[in-house]
Scaffold this active site. Structure first.
Site, PDB file in Angstrom:
ATOM      1  N   ASP A   1     -15.782  18.053 106.331  1.00 40.43           N
ATOM      2  CA  ASP A   1     -17.015  19.290 106.283  1.00 40.43           C
ATOM      3  C   ASP A   1     -17.604  18.779 104.819  1.00 40.43           C
ATOM      4  O   ASP A   1     -17.580  19.728 104.015  1.00 40.43           O
ATOM      5  CB  ASP A   1     -16.285  20.621 106.110  1.00 40.43           C
ATOM      6  CG  ASP A   1     -15.405  21.052 107.243  1.00 40.43           C
ATOM      7  OD1 ASP A   1     -15.839  20.594 108.648  1.00 40.43           O
ATOM      8  OD2 ASP A   1     -14.771  21.737 107.097  1.00 40.43           O
TER       9      ASP A   1
ATOM     10  N   GLU B   1     -21.834  26.570 114.056  1.00 36.00           N
ATOM     11  CA  GLU B   1     -21.261  26.489 112.689  1.00 36.00           C
ATOM     12  C   GLU B   1     -21.930  25.455 112.063  1.00 36.00           C
ATOM     13  O   GLU B   1     -22.728  24.881 112.487  1.00 36.00           O
ATOM     14  CB  GLU B   1     -19.839  26.495 112.902  1.00 36.00           C
ATOM     15  CG  GLU B   1     -19.143  25.163 113.178  1.00 36.00           C
ATOM     16  CD  GLU B   1     -17.463  25.014 113.557  1.00 36.00           C
ATOM     17  OE1 GLU B   1     -17.135  26.180 113.207  1.00 36.00           O
ATOM     18  OE2 GLU B   1     -17.193  24.033 113.716  1.00 36.00           O
TER      19      GLU B   1
HETATM   20  O1  FUB Z   1     -12.812  22.985 108.681  1.00 33.96           O
HETATM   21  C1  FUB Z   1     -12.711  24.080 109.342  1.00 33.96           C
HETATM   22  C2  FUB Z   1     -13.799  24.396 110.171  1.00 33.96           C
HETATM   23  O2  FUB Z   1     -14.031  23.214 111.155  1.00 33.96           O
HETATM   24  C3  FUB Z   1     -15.194  24.269 109.238  1.00 33.96           C
HETATM   25  O3  FUB Z   1     -15.644  25.403 108.615  1.00 33.96           O
HETATM   26  C4  FUB Z   1     -15.950  24.151 110.388  1.00 33.96           C
HETATM   27  O4  FUB Z   1     -17.443  24.006 110.288  1.00 33.96           O
HETATM   28  C5  FUB Z   1     -15.454  22.991 111.336  1.00 33.96           C
HETATM   29  O5  FUB Z   1     -15.750  21.682 110.777  1.00 33.96           O
END
Ligand code: FUB
Length: 343
Positions: free
Chosen positions: A32, A242
């Site tokens: 991320d 997301e």
């Molecule tokens: O790293 C945990 C979660 O996985 C992140 O918050 C999301 O965007 C995904 O990459």
């Protein structure tokens, strides 16, 4: 925590300089990557993946991260420095578990680290921590940002100096459990379940002048198709899941995000920070591993896409490594689709 060294290389489309599409560091697992240029240097604010031995599920319980490390580079392709622990979950008074994707901002001599973590009731909230240095250590505010919920904060500074936060994530990110403005623990585990309705929207909000609070009620970020219709719940190839990010190019606002279970980084463009944003296409095709998460920054006359995959752990979805590659805007303002991984 396992070391991520001695990895084997998975096939990537190796083009351009050697450092492109290679893990930026191999000593720890990172994911991320939110990259920013502060004082003409690159700072990367990633998640720090660890092996927690928690079984995988759709809730993402296996992403059980406990601290953040900040990385820096003098230039893209330069030596990467890991500045050590910048914020530990034990120093966040309200935190329960799972430090997920963070972001950072700078204003008036202070650096701000924004992070999602589940509170002691297992509800994701967004917190803020401050430091006089871009690499920390950061000190967390005693409470989460009032009115915050869900995951993946991305803070964008517009040309007039105003900061906006984009955030949200469905499934394990809990956005679908906030349908009526209140957390519903019995809410759906995935999305709204209403296949022909508009998909759940990511959120946007102006930050207060002191950067510690929301300055207005949270708004929906509308993503529409070229006919002006909202993307639907059933449209898993294009709808938001997301990993919000915002960048501005030639006066246009580019909202990018992950489509989650279809694994694309997609983008939509608009005329102002609130949208609506019109879906344009794919920036990054699926990578090795389930999640896909990006940031987009200009540096030294070029644009770069920071992303992650699971090359170092040979495909273990919760043990990721960050990478960078060049991103190109076409003359018509569209973005060239990147394929960084081929089976
Ligand atoms: O790293 C945990 C979660 O996985 C992140 O918050 C999301 O965007 C995904 O990459």
């Amino acid at each position: 925590q396992p070391e991520a060294a001695n990895a084997q290389t998975t096939p990537t489309e190796a083009s351009g300089p050697q450092f492109l599409n290679k893990p930026l560091i191999t000593e720890i697992y990172t994911a991320d990557p939110s990259a920013h240029v502060f004082n003409n240097k690159i700072y990367i604010y990633p998640s720090h993946d660890i092996e927690s031995n928690i079984p995988q599920n759709d809730n993402g319980d296996h992403f059980a991260m406990r601290d953040y490390h900040i990385l820096s580079q003098d230039s893209v392709g330069g030596k990467v420095t890991d500045h050590g622990v910048a914020l530990d979950i034990k120093d966040i008074p309200w935190a329960g578990r799972q430090l997920w994707a963070p972001d950072a901002a700078f204003k008036d001599g202070t650096y701000f680290l924004y992070f999602p973590v589940k509170d002691k009731n297992d509800v994701f909230r967004i917190g803020v921590a401050t430091s006089k240095s871009p690499t920390g250590p950061f000190k967390a505010d005693p409470k989460p940002i009032e009115g915050s919920f869900s995951i993946d904060p991305a803070v964008f500074k517009d040309s007039d100096g105003q900061h906006y936060m984009y955030f949200g994530g469905i499934w394990g990110g809990q956005l679908q459990k906030w349908e009526n403005g209140k957390f519903n623990p019995a809410g759906s585990k995935t999305d709204s379940g209403k296949e022909n309705d508009p998909a759940i929207s990511p959120k946007v909000v102006k930050l207060s002048a002191d950067m510690h609070q929301f300055a207005e009620p949270v708004k929906d970020v509308q993503i529409i198709d070229k006919a002006g219709k909202p993307l639907l719940t059933k449209d898993h190839d294009r709808r938001f899941f997301e990993a919000s990010w915002m960048h501005k190019y030639n006066g246009k606002y580019y909202f990018s995000y992950s489509t989650g279970d279809t694994h694309y980084i997609a983008y939509a463009t608009g005329d102002n920070p609130y949208g609506p944003f019109t879906y344009q296409g794919v920036i990054l095709n699926p990578v090795l591993g389930w999640t896909n998460h990006q940031s987009i920054v200009p540096f030294s006359d070029k644009w770069y896409l920071f992303y992650h995959d699971t090359e170092l752990s040979k495909g273990q979805t919760h043990l990721r490594n960050i990478k960078v590659t060049e991103l190109k805007h076409n003359p018509d303002g569209t973005i060239e689709t990147i394929t960084a991984y081929k089976e």
